[in-house]
Design an enzyme around this catalytic site. Structure first.
Site, PDB file in Angstrom:
ATOM      1  N   CYS A 280       0.878  -1.173   0.000  1.00  0.00           N
ATOM      2  CA  CYS A 280       0.000   0.000   0.000  1.00  0.00           C
ATOM      3  C   CYS A 280       0.907   1.211   0.000  1.00  0.00           C
ATOM      4  O   CYS A 280       1.743   1.358  -0.898  1.00  0.00           O
ATOM      5  CB  CYS A 280      -0.962  -0.031   1.167  1.00  0.00           C
TER       6      CYS A 280
ATOM      7  N   ASP B   6       2.833   2.513   3.145  1.00  0.00           N
ATOM      8  CA  ASP B   6       3.986   2.097   3.946  1.00  0.00           C
ATOM      9  C   ASP B   6       4.000   0.600   4.231  1.00  0.00           C
ATOM     10  O   ASP B   6       4.944   0.097   4.835  1.00  0.00           O
ATOM     11  CB  ASP B   6       4.015   2.871   5.267  1.00  0.00           C
TER      12      ASP B   6
END
Length: 706
Positions: free
Chosen positions: A327, A329
Site C-alpha cells: 500500500c 507504507d
C-alpha cells in the site's frame, strides 16, 4: 467520588439512573445503589470525553469508548464536571508509553505467571511450518539488529538468490526501507510477499528493486509471471508521485502484472467509523435513519473492498501465481489483505492458535503501528484508524458465513479487539518488534496469549468441523451478504440483542451436555457397583467389607472374613423400601419380579455386604447427597439479568453455569472444584454457594439427628 450523578440511557431518558461516580486507578465506576447496577469503564478504553452545554439538572459529560460504548453522565456541579473532564483526558491518554496499564498490572496468584504466553509463538517456527527455509527461500541475517529495516522483524525470508547488494538497493528504493519479503508460502510454491510503495516519483527507477521482484517471481518455478497488487486507489498512488513516492512503472518490470484495488487510506476509514458510531448513537433511530446512516458511513463498502482484495489474492495463490502486495507504507492495508488471504487459503489460520500466530507474524512482527492506530498514548489524532478493527470485522463476516470452518467464536474476536486497546497486557503495545524489544515487554508485562490460553473454552466454536473446509475457503462477497456487526458496534445496547444469543447458547448447550455425560458415566459406575452388591457374588480372599443396614450410619460395621454370610438378594430387591434411589425403572431388569403377588415391603433393609474396593458412601443420605451434587437442569440464559453479586449480566458479559445448582454467575464469582457425581476428576465451574461443598463433605454427609 461524586454523588447524585445521573446516568442517561437513550432508551429510557425519562428515568435516568442515579448513583455515585467513583474514580479508581484503572476504571471509572458508576454505581446505582437503588437498582444495584454497576457500570465499569476501563480508562485506556476511553476514546473521547466531551463536555456539553449546561442544563437545569447539571453539567453533562459524554464519554465514548474504543469498545463503542457511549455513556452520558449529568454531574450536579460544573466545577466537578470540569475536574472530571480534565482528569479523564489526562489518564486515558498518558504522555509516556511506560505509564500504560500493562506496566502496573499485577495478576492474581491464581493466574499464569508473567512469562506465560511470550514464548507461545516464534516467527521462525511459523515459517518452518510452511517448509521455509528451502531451496527457493532463505533466512536473511541482514536485519538481525534491525539495520536493514527497523519496522520489520529481525528474521526475514528472501529469495535464496538475492545478494546483499540487491537487498540493500531494494530497501533504499522502498518507503521506510520496507523491501519485498516473504509473508506466506503455499504448498504449490506460490508466495505472498509484502513491501511498501516504491520511491519512484515520476521517473525514478532502481535496478536492484527490479531484480528483487524478478527473483521473487523465479522463486515459484510453476509460473512464469507474478502479480503486484497495490491496495490503494490509483488516484491516491498517482498523487503520491508528487511527494517522490508512487507506484512501479510497468515498463521497468518484466513478466509482472499490476493491479490497483481501491481500498481507502487510514483517514477515510477513521471518518467512516465516526459516522458509523454516530448512526448507532441516534436517540430515536428509525429504520430509515439507521439504514441511511449506515449507507452514508460507507463502512460496509470498505469491509467489502478489503474482502474482495483478499479473495483476489487468495485465488491467485491457489492458481499457482505469486503475489507481491503493498500500500503506502505496507503496515495497514497490506497487513489486512495478506492476513485474510491466508485465512482463506490455510485451515491452520482458522484455528485459535493459528489466528494468534497470524497476528504475531503479519501484524506484530511486520510493524503494524498498534500504539499509534489504537491511540495508546497522547499523539497526533490523525494517526488513529480502525485498521485492526476492520481485520476482525472481515474475519467475523467469514465466520458468520461458514461457522463450521473456524475453531474460534465471536467472543474470541471481541476479546482481541478490546485488549488491543486496553493495554492491560503488553502484547499489542508498541509500533513494531523493535519497540517491544526495547521496552522489554516480555520481562515487564503479562502476555494476552497466556491469559487467553487459560480461558480457551470461552473461545471455542461448538460448530467447528476441521474436515468441513480442508482447503480453500470460498466466501460469498455479494453486497447483500456483507452484514452489520451488531455484536461489535452495538454490544452495550441491551435493547437490540436477543435474550438468548447464539454465541452464548451454543457453548452453554455443549457444556451442559458434557456435564450430563460425565454424570451418566458416574451413574453407570455406581450401578455397576451396586449390581455386584445385589447379585451376591462372593469374592475370593475377601478381607474387608462394608455393611449397609437401614441406611443408618450407626449400623455400618467393618467386618472381616464374611464369605460364609448368606444373602437373599431377591428378598433384598423386593424389600428395598428405602432404596428408591437405587430402584430400577426398566421393565427388563434381570431382578424384576413379574408375579402379581408381591410380599409387603418391610421398613428395614437386611444386611448387605460389599467389598471396599471403591469409595462408597456410608449411608443412603450420603449417597443421595452425592448424586444430587450435579444439577440436571440449568437455568436458561434469557432469564438471567444479574449475578448473585449484583453484577449485571448483559449481552457481552460472560455467563458461567454452575454445575452444582445450574444457576448463572459472572466471571468474578465462578470457582472450580471437583464434584463427586462426575466421572472425571477435573474441577467443574461452581458458584460461591456450591464451591465450599467438597467431595469429602458429600461422603461424610449425614442427616441431622433429632
Amino acid at each position: 467520588m461524586l454523588e447524585n450523578v445521573q446516568l442517561l440511557d437513550k432508551y429510557n431518558l425519562r428515568n435516568p439512573s442515579k448513583g455515585t461516580l467513583y474514580f479508581a486507578t484503572t476504571h471509572l465506576i458508576f454505581v446505582d445503589h437503588e437498582m444495584r447496577k454497576e457500570t465499569w469503564i476501563l480508562l485506556p478504553h476511553i476514546s473521547t470525553v466531551e463536555r456539553l452545554p449546561i442544563t437545569t439538572t447539571g453539567s453533562p459529560l459524554l464519554v465514548r469508548t474504543k469498545t463503542f460504548q457511549s455513556v452520558f453522565f449529568v454531574i450536579p456541579r460544573e466545577r466537578d464536571c470540569h475536574e472530571m473532564h480534565q482528569t479523564l483526558l489526562r489518564l486515558s491518554q498518558p504522555v509516556n508509553i511506560e505509564e500504560l496499564y500493562c506496566f502496573n498490572y499485577k495478576s492474581t496468584p491464581d493466574d499464569l505467571p508473567k512469562s506465560a504466553g511470550w514464548n507461545f509463538f516464534d516467527i521462525q517456527t511459523e515459517y518452518q511450518r510452511m517448509n521455509v527455509p528451502n531451496e527457493h527461500w532463505v533466512l536473511c541475517n541482514a536485519n538481525r539488529e534491525y539495520e536493514l529495516c527497523d519496522t520489520y522483524p529481525n528474521a526475514i525470508y528472501v529469495p535464496s538468490r538475492a545478494s546483499t547488494t540487491v537487498l540493500l538497493g531494494s530497501a533504499s528504493f522502498r518507503s521506510r526501507g520496507r523491501l519485498p519479503v516473504l509473508a506466506y508460502l503455499h504448498h504449490n510454491k506460490a508466495a505472498i510477499t509484502r513491501c511498501s510503495q516504491p520511491l519512484s516519483g515520476f521517473s525514478a527507477r532502481c535496478m536492484e528493486d527490479e531484480q528483487m521482484l524478478d527473483l521473487i517471481r523465479r522463486a515459484n518455478p510453476n509460473c512464469g509471471y507474478m502479480y503486484v497488487v497495490d491496495t490503494r486507489p490509483r488516484i491516491n498512488a498517482m498523487v503520491n508521485r508528487a511527494a517522490g513516492k508512487g507506484y512501479e512503472n510497468e515498463a521497468f518490470y518484466e513478466n509482472i502484472k499490476f493491479h490497483f484495488m481501491g481500498i481507502g487510506n487510514i483517514h477515510v476509514m477513521r471518518k467512516s467509523l465516526q459516522k458509523l458510531v454516530e448512526t448507532c448513537e441516534q436517540n430515536t433511530p428509525t429504520m430509515s435513519s439507521f439504514l441511511s446512516g449506515l449507507e452514508s458511513s460507507g463502512w460496509l463498502k470498505h469491509i467489502k473492498s478489503i474482502l474482495d482484495t483478499s479473495w483476489w489474492i487468495a485465488c491467485a495463490i491457489d492458481s499457482g501465481v505469486s503475489v507481491c502486495v503493498h500500500c503506502s507504507d505496507g503496515w495497514d492495508r497490506t497487513a489486512q489483505v495478506c492476513s485474510l488471504a491466508a485465512v482463506c487459503l490455510e485451515p491452520h489460520y482458522r484455528t485459535i492458535n493459528g489466528y494468534q500466530a497470524l497476528i504475531e507474524k503479519d501484524w506484530l512482527s511486520f510493524g503494524h503501528k498498534f500504539t499509534s492506530r489504537c491511540g495508546h498514548v497522547a499523539g497526533d489524532p490523525r494517526e488513529r484508524s480502525p485498521v485492526f478493527t476492520q481485520l476482525l470485522d472481515c474475519t467475523w463476516q467469514l465466520l458468520r458465513q461458514v461457522p463450521e470452518a473456524f475453531q474460534f467464536n465471536e467472543r474470541f474476536l471481541l476479546t482481541l479487539h478490546d485488549h488491543a486497546h486496553a493495554c492491560q497486557y503488553g502484547t499489542f503495545v508498541g509500533n513494531c518488534e523493535k519497540d517491544r524489544r526495547d521496552l522489554r515487554l516480555s520481562d515487564r508485562t503479562f502476555s494476552l496469549w497466556g491469559y487467553m490460553a487459560s480461558h480457551l473454552n470461552e473461545y471455542k466454536n461448538p460448530l467447528y468441523s476441521p474436515k468441513a473446509h480442508p482447503d480453500l475457503l470460498k466466501p460469498d462477497l455479494s453486497a447483500q451478504s456483507i452484514r452489520f456487526w451488531r455484536g461489535m458496534y452495538c454490544r452495550h445496547e441491551s435493547g437490540v440483542h436477543p435474550r438468548e444469543s447464539l454465541p452464548d447458547l451454543l457453548p452453554a448447550a455443549v457444556e451442559h451436555s458434557a456435564a450430563l455425560h460425565q454424570h451418566i458415566d458416574y451413574l453407570a459406575k455406581r450401578i455397576t457397583t451396586f449390581k455386584k452388591l445385589l447379585s451376591g457374588k462372593k469374592e475370593k480372599n475377601l478381607e474387608s467389607s462394608v455393611n449397609y443396614q437401614n441406611g443408618n450410619l450407626e449400623t455400618v460395621e467393618i467386618e472381616t472374613k464374611t464369605a460364609g454370610l448368606h444373602i437373599d438378594n431377591k428378598f433384598i430387591y423386593e424389600s428395598g423400601a428405602n432404596l428408591s434411589g437405587m430402584e430400577c425403572a426398566n421393565d427388563d431388569h434381570p431382578l424384576k419380579d413379574t408375579s402379581s403377588n408381591k410380599p409387603q415391603k418391610p421398613n428395614t433393609i437386611p444386611l448387605i455386604t460389599e467389598k471396599t474396593d471403591d469409595v462408597i458412601p456410608p449411608n443412603l443420605s450420603a449417597l443421595e447427597a452425592e448424586m444430587n451434587s450435579v444439577a440436571l437442569d440449568w437455568k436458561s440464559i434469557k432469564n438471567v439479568s444479574e449475578c448473585s453479586c449484583s453484577t449485571p449480566l448483559d449481552h457481552f458479559s460472560r455467563k458461567h453455569h454452575c454445575w452444582g445448582c445450574g444457576g448463572c454467575v459472572c466471571t468474578r464469582c465462578v470457582t472450580r472444584a471437583p464434584l463427586p457425581a462426575l466421572a472425571a476428576p477435573a474441577p467443574a465451574p461452581l458458584c460461591a454457594a456450591c464451591a465450599p461443598i467438597t467431595p469429602h463433605s458429600y461422603l461424610n454427609h449425614q442427616e441431622p439427628r433429632n
